[in-house]
Design an enzyme around this catalytic site. Sequence first.
Site, PDB file in Angstrom:
ATOM      1  CE  LYS A  86      -4.872  -1.343   0.232  1.00 24.77           C
ATOM      2  NZ  LYS A  86      -4.324  -2.354   0.393  1.00 24.77           N
TER       3      LYS A  86
ATOM      4  CE  LYS B 282     -15.098  -2.968  -8.196  1.00 25.75           C
ATOM      5  NZ  LYS B 282     -14.915  -1.960  -7.226  1.00 25.75           N
TER       6      LYS B 282
ATOM      7  CE  LYS C 216      -4.958  -9.136  -4.522  1.00 25.26           C
ATOM      8  NZ  LYS C 216      -5.231  -9.367  -3.474  1.00 25.26           N
TER       9      LYS C 216
HETATM   10  P1  TYM Z   1     -10.249  -9.241   1.131  1.00 30.40           P
HETATM   11  O1  TYM Z   1     -11.490  -8.609   0.984  1.00 30.40           O
HETATM   12  O2  TYM Z   1      -9.165  -8.653   0.199  1.00 30.40           O
HETATM   13  O3  TYM Z   1     -10.705 -10.621   0.203  1.00 30.40           O
HETATM   14  C1  TYM Z   1     -11.947 -10.939   0.712  1.00 30.40           C
HETATM   15  C2  TYM Z   1     -11.620 -12.609   0.458  1.00 30.40           C
HETATM   16  O4  TYM Z   1     -11.218 -12.891  -0.830  1.00 30.40           O
HETATM   17  C3  TYM Z   1      -9.934 -13.500  -0.734  1.00 30.40           C
HETATM   18  N1  TYM Z   1      -9.412 -13.495  -1.580  1.00 30.40           N
HETATM   19  C4  TYM Z   1      -8.994 -14.105  -2.674  1.00 30.40           C
HETATM   20  N2  TYM Z   1      -8.389 -15.190  -2.690  1.00 30.40           N
HETATM   21  C5  TYM Z   1      -8.037 -15.983  -3.948  1.00 30.40           C
HETATM   22  N3  TYM Z   1      -7.727 -15.293  -4.971  1.00 30.40           N
HETATM   23  C6  TYM Z   1      -7.887 -14.505  -5.087  1.00 30.40           C
HETATM   24  N4  TYM Z   1      -7.290 -13.958  -6.134  1.00 30.40           N
HETATM   25  C7  TYM Z   1      -8.508 -13.441  -3.886  1.00 30.40           C
HETATM   26  N5  TYM Z   1      -8.896 -11.737  -3.892  1.00 30.40           N
HETATM   27  C8  TYM Z   1      -9.855 -12.029  -2.259  1.00 30.40           C
HETATM   28  C9  TYM Z   1      -8.661 -13.357   0.679  1.00 30.40           C
HETATM   29  O5  TYM Z   1      -8.105 -13.649   0.643  1.00 30.40           O
HETATM   30  C10 TYM Z   1      -9.900 -13.202   1.811  1.00 30.40           C
HETATM   31  O6  TYM Z   1     -10.163 -14.295   1.879  1.00 30.40           O
HETATM   32  N6  TYM Z   1      -8.077  -8.283   5.430  1.00 30.40           N
HETATM   33  C11 TYM Z   1      -9.390  -8.802   4.757  1.00 30.40           C
HETATM   34  C12 TYM Z   1     -10.781  -8.732   5.164  1.00 30.40           C
HETATM   35  C13 TYM Z   1     -10.781  -9.322   6.854  1.00 30.40           C
HETATM   36  C14 TYM Z   1     -10.412 -10.079   7.349  1.00 30.40           C
HETATM   37  C15 TYM Z   1     -10.689 -10.501   8.705  1.00 30.40           C
HETATM   38  C16 TYM Z   1     -10.777 -12.071   6.431  1.00 30.40           C
HETATM   39  C17 TYM Z   1     -10.488  -8.077   7.623  1.00 30.40           C
HETATM   40  N7  TYM Z   1     -10.874  -8.944   8.919  1.00 30.40           N
HETATM   41  C18 TYM Z   1     -11.080 -11.489   9.762  1.00 30.40           C
HETATM   42  C19 TYM Z   1     -10.444 -12.509   7.512  1.00 30.40           C
HETATM   43  C20 TYM Z   1     -10.592 -12.828   9.065  1.00 30.40           C
HETATM   44  C21 TYM Z   1      -9.233  -8.466   2.696  1.00 30.40           C
HETATM   45  O7  TYM Z   1      -8.958  -7.455   2.530  1.00 30.40           O
HETATM   46  O8  TYM Z   1      -9.582  -9.416   2.083  1.00 30.40           O
END
Ligand code: TYM
Length: 329
Positions: A111, A197, A194
């Site tokens: 970031k 968004k 990957k």
């Molecule tokens: P976030 O919002 O970026 O993504 C949500 C979930 O989707 C998964 N993901 C992917 N998995 C495989 N391939 C991809 N290309 C891909 N893009 C996204 C992410 O691994 C995630 O599981 N920090 C987290 C949100 C969060 C969270 C938590 C998750 C906040 N608190 C507590 C678990 C437990 C995040 O930014 O995910």
Amino acid sequence: MNTVVSGIRPTGQLHLGNYFGALRNFVKLQHEARCFFFIADYHALTTHDNPEQLHENVRTVLAEYIAAGMDPQTATIYVQSDVPQVTELSLLLSMHAYVGELERTASFKDKVRKNPSNVNAGLLTYPVLMAADILLHRASHVPVGKDQEQHLELTRVFARRFNNMYGVEYFPESQPYNFGSELVKIPGLDGSGKMGKSENNGIFLADSDAVIRKKVMKAVTDAGPAEPNSPMSEGVANIFTIMNVVSEPSTIEYFKEKHAACEIRYGDLKKQLAEDIIKTVAPIRERIESIRNDDAYLRDVLAEGASRARESASKTVEDVRQIMGIRRF
Ligand code: TYM
């Protein structure tokens, strides 16, 4: 497995990465354990600056959770900011989180590199808030994609440190979870990296069949294998990676053999991939709109979810206060 916790940031429509990394696992696990699934709106604030959009995105993610099969009667579905105990736990945990280890987190460094003019304190403490989300319900398992592995490692570091510091066995060592086996990383179809968004390469759960076909037909491939059994280029390998989660094993085998024999036609491969993605996505998409527009229903789901989540959260925060010495006279 006894308690499962996970969340997704409301940054827009959910894509195949979110689905196969996290959502599909949530849906399966809801019948096997005590499950808490939330919408991480506080986390979205670290990079979000449009309040109207954020609010609409929460609605979208909630509707897509339910459309994908999450049952609010069975699982506890809530919005992170409806459970303010998480901010207290985050503050308490931050007292034992070292700035150095937070600065070394890959997501933070990424970031900083991408947006050097907005290195806010929320970005730095992002993993502490995430650990608080997970430890708030003392989760044994956390369904996430591969990109969240380091955050889970940090959560375990904080949990262990807390237990050691106070001589308790209070927090579990929460494990990342994917029911296939390994955590997955769903690639984009633009040649490398990957699906995400911000990468602008998402295939969304709400995409129409026509849009899915169009996106898949544009996938980057190569000029064809030069000789039998030659290795796959990254673009082609990415197509197979997505096939691994949407297609039948016999279909994958068929196209792998064609590639190995230099007989593959990428047009056919893409057509097959598009149809297999549609098979996964179409039934979900068909449910999204009606759920999304049902305000009364969404309000009820979130009120019930917040109430159940707060009950679990207050108990943890009360215990942690006691352990740390914040006690009443
Ligand atoms: P976030 O919002 O970026 O993504 C949500 C979930 O989707 C998964 N993901 C992917 N998995 C495989 N391939 C991809 N290309 C891909 N893009 C996204 C992410 O691994 C995630 O599981 N920090 C987290 C949100 C969060 C969270 C938590 C998750 C906040 N608190 C507590 C678990 C437990 C995040 O930014 O995910």
